[in-house]
Structure formats: C-alpha cells, structure tokens
Design an enzyme around this catalytic site. Structure first.
Site, PDB file in Angstrom:
ATOM      1  N   CYS A 357      61.311  23.062  96.099  1.00 20.38           N
ATOM      2  CA  CYS A 357      62.047  21.879  95.656  1.00 20.38           C
ATOM      3  C   CYS A 357      63.789  22.273  96.108  1.00 20.38           C
ATOM      4  O   CYS A 357      64.570  22.396  94.982  1.00 20.38           O
ATOM      5  CB  CYS A 357      61.941  21.830  94.377  1.00 20.38           C
ATOM      6  SG  CYS A 357      60.267  21.499  93.992  1.00 20.38           S
ATOM      7  N   GLU A 358      64.006  22.323  97.284  1.00 23.14           N
ATOM      8  CA  GLU A 358      65.514  22.332  97.720  1.00 23.14           C
ATOM      9  C   GLU A 358      65.497  21.606  99.273  1.00 23.14           C
ATOM     10  O   GLU A 358      64.665  21.782 100.008  1.00 23.14           O
ATOM     11  CB  GLU A 358      65.878  23.814  97.921  1.00 23.14           C
ATOM     12  CG  GLU A 358      65.579  24.903  96.865  1.00 23.14           C
ATOM     13  CD  GLU A 358      66.868  24.917  96.069  1.00 23.14           C
ATOM     14  OE1 GLU A 358      67.970  24.232  96.421  1.00 23.14           O
ATOM     15  OE2 GLU A 358      66.665  25.222  95.011  1.00 23.14           O
TER      16      GLU A 358
END
Ligand SMILES: *Cc1c(COP(=O)(O)O)cnc(C)c1O
Length: 429
Positions: A357-358
């Site tokens: 989640c980046e």
C-alpha cells in the site's frame, strides 16, 4: 489500452538463456522452480557468481591480493559460502555481518570491517575473533578503536578510508568519493591522521583504502582515484608510516539496461599498469566488490496476479513488491522484466506494481509485455541489493532463495512465514 507490436528484444545476463520458449538458469527452467517453490522466488546461478569472481581473479593473477566480497550486496549464507570457498575474504559493515561471515566459514584474517559507525561492542568482537583490518572512517573512530584495543591489550590492524574527491563533473555517477558526503577522511587531513594512528599503542597501521561509489560504468574514475591514493601513499610514507596494502574498494557497475561497464579483468589490466608505472606494483592489493560479483547472477520470479487496464495507465499487479525488490522505490532503479514463457500475442504497455500500500511500490514502468493473470515474470539483475535490503513491510514474509548449480537447485533460504514474523513480539498481559 495502448498496443505495441512484438516483444522488445532482450539481452540476458550470462547463464540465463531461452530454451524451447522457456527462460532457463543454467540447466533448469525457472518455470519449474517457481511451480515447486512458489513466488516471489529469488534464484541465483552459482556459475554466474564464480564467472564474475573469475574475471577479478584473472585480472589480479600473479599479484599479492585479497578480494573481499562486500557482503551487504547479498549476505545469504550460501552465497557467502560460494565466494569464500572460491577464495574470497569478506568486507563487513556491522556486527551482524561479522556473525554471518563467521557462520559462512571465512577465515577471520580475511575479514575487513568498513562503515562510519562501528560501536565499541562491534570493535571488541571483531578484535576478539582477529579480523584482518578495520577500515577507519574518522579521527574519532580511530581514537575509540585505539582505546578498545588497548583495554584488550591488543593492537588493532587499521587502514584509513580516504576520500579521494574524484571530480563529479566528469563522472556524475560517483557519489561516495566526493567532498560533502559522510564517508572517509578528507585528502588534506590524511597524512596527519596516519601520523596520529602510528603513534597510538592500540593501533597497527597496515593499509589505506577508498571506495568511490557504486554502479560505476567507466574506468576513468578508478584511474583518477588510484592516482590520488598513490600520491597519498607517497606522502604518508615520507612522513615515516609504511603502507603494506592498498584497498581500492568496490563499485564496479553491472549491465542493468544496456550499461557497458568495463570487464573486471580489463579494468585491472589498466589499473595495474598505472600501479607499476608509478612504482607501487609490489604492494598487496585489496578490493571490495559487491554488486559486480552477484548482481547479474540472480533473478526474482513473480506471478502476475491481476491485469488492471486504465485510462491513463495500465497496471500489472504482481506478487513481488518493494519489500522484496526495494531498488526501484529507493533509487528509481531499472530492472529488466522478462516473461518466463513469452506469448506471441501483441504487447501492451504496463506499469508493473506490487501489492504493498504505497504508490512507490513499483518494479518497472511503461513495460511492453504480453501477459495474462497467472503468468510468471523474471525481474532480472536482482542478485545484489535486493534480498539483503528486503523487509517485512505490510507483514509480508521474505521470499525464498534458490542456488542453481548446473541441473541442481538448492533451497538456501526458506520462505518466511507469518509465524516467523510474529516470533519476537509479545502481547500485553
Ligand atoms: C557497498 C560497499 C562496497 C561494495 O560496493 P559495490 O558497488 O556493491 O561494489 C565496497 N566497499 C564499501 C566500503 C562499501 O560500503
């Protein structure tokens, strides 16, 4: 979805070939290895590692020398063992790496200890086991090492890392050999530092060292650095401090994307010529290569999970991520991405991204690939600064690693489980 015609031509590193439409490492199909061991999976070629080492060994044949593999590039025990059995010493940068080096069976006298922030405890342990040399990076460190060695009634073998201040304008990729970074001792302070070291009862001066940067693809920075180091050796010896070995560091680049670094043997032919011409051909030579020994010997195999075409970008979501392959996120680095079994369909252009989640979690941008969900891809040139930088971000277990030797694959690191990751944590009472 933008469509391009035909797959881009691919140059593969040595020991990686296509055979019957399958990407092979030495005598084994990567596809079969991935079916057996799962993905993401790092696979290394032993022959590729030994061939890369062989180029240095040929280049330095007939000279007193010690090749110390900079193990931060890839510190997996079996990789260290492979290089140690072939005659390498190891360049370490922490107490943890010292324990790994010893576990891999290296003779302690072939260990050199680099790094700007060695602790007293690390110094004590390294003195205790009898490492070959401390590459000292500051006057303050020299004084602490002297104190620690004296408290143990020992003399620590030292080399001072000097900053040769090689001109960045002509060699823009060099980053650690310039003024204004944290590494090494400035040129103008070097002779004084050696005088001081020679006067310390806990120190024994054995050498001088430098390391001018990484992924260097030209010979000139090395030739410049050698000139500057030899000027310093002359000045230090004139001041009455003999220098037994000269350590030229690591930093030689590899071909990630059409890069053309010199071959190690060709580079050393030129460097030794300079060394001889300047009258220092009798000195023991140390080098600290990392990336150039292992970088192109490894790949990371990953499975395509989802195709997510979009208006502006097409995303190919794969099961490897920035925690496995941190170089794109950290340095915007380029790795070739190659299907293990290329399809004949037209390609589309994809950003290859991981599940983390980046937005920084990408492995390759704008890659022309013909793929379906379930296909396997190889992220090439993943032998250096990948697994050794891997993390557990998003509570992702670190990948498994295989070493291939001909037609034999050995599991050299088991896949890390969630249980492994929870082991050191405690719930509140
Ligand atoms: C990282 C490092 C190396 C190895 O660099 P490569 O670019 O991987 O060859 C050598 N010496 C020192 C001191 C280093 O920090």
């Amino acid at each position: 979805m933008s469509i391009t015609s035909g797959a881009a031509p691919t140059t593969l590193p040595p020991f990686f070939t296509f055979h019957n439409g399958q990407l092979m490492v030495e005598g084994l199909a990567l596809n079969a290895l991935a079916q057996q061991h799962g993905t993401p999976l790092f696979v290394y070629s032993k022959a590729a590692i030994l061939a890369a080492l062989g180029a240095y060994q040929r280049g330095l044949a007939g000279r007193a020398h010690q090749i110390c593999y900079a193990m931060k590039a890839n510190s997996t025990l079996a990789i260290l063992q492979t290089l140690v059995r072939a005659g390498c010493g190891l360049d370490i940068v922490s107490g943890g790496e010292l324990e790994r080096a010893l576990a891999a069976g290296v003779e302690p006298c072939k260990i050199i200890f680099s790094g700007v922030g060695k602790t007293r405890a690390e110094m004590r342990r390294a003195l205790d086991v009898g490492i070959g040399c401390f590459n000292v990076e500051s006057r303050a460190e020299l004084d602490v090492l002297n104190e620690v060695a004296r408290s143990m009634s020992l003399r620590a073998p030292v080399s001072v890392r000097v900053n040769p201040n090689v001109d960045a304008k002509t060699h823009p990729y060099i980053s650690t050999g310039l003024k204004g970074n944290k590494f090494g001792i400035a040129h103008e302070d070097v002779v004084d530092t050696y005088r001081h070291a020679a006067s310390c009862a806990g120190l024994r001066v054995v050498g001088i060292d430098c390391h001018i940067g990484s992924q260097i693809t030209q010979a000139e920075p090395y030739l410049d650095a050698m000139d500057r180091i030899l000027d310093l050796v002359q000045a230090i010896e004139t001041a009455g401090v003999p220098i037994a070995h000269i350590d030229f560091g690591g930093g030689l680049g590899i071909d990630y994307n059409g890069d053309t670094p010199p071959e190690a043997d060709a580079l050393w032919l030129r460097l030794l010529h300079k060394l001889d011409t300047r009258g220092y051909g009798d000195r023991k030579i140390f080098i600290e290569p990392g990336r150039s020994l292992v970088g192109n010997a490894g790949v990371c195999v990953t499975e395509v999970l989802y195709l997510k075409p979009g208006e502006q970008k097409n995303f190919l979501i794969v099961d490897a991520a920035m925690n496995d392959l941190p170089r794109p996120a950290m340095y915007q680095a380029f790795h070739q991405i190659v299907p293990l079994a290329p399809r004949s369909e037209p390609t589309a252009v994809w950003d290859v991204v991981g599940p983390v989640c980046e937005s920084g979690d990408w492995l390759g941008r704008d890659r022309a690939l013909a793929v379906q969900a379930g296909d396997l891809l190889a992220v090439m040139s993943a032998g250096a600064y990948c697994m050794s930088m891997a993390s557990n971000y998003n509570t992702r277990g670190r990948a498994a690693e295989l070493l291939v030797d001909g037609e034999t694959a050995t599991l050299i690191r088991a896949r890390e489980s969630a249980t492994d990751q929870l082991r050191f944590e405690s719930l509140l009472p």
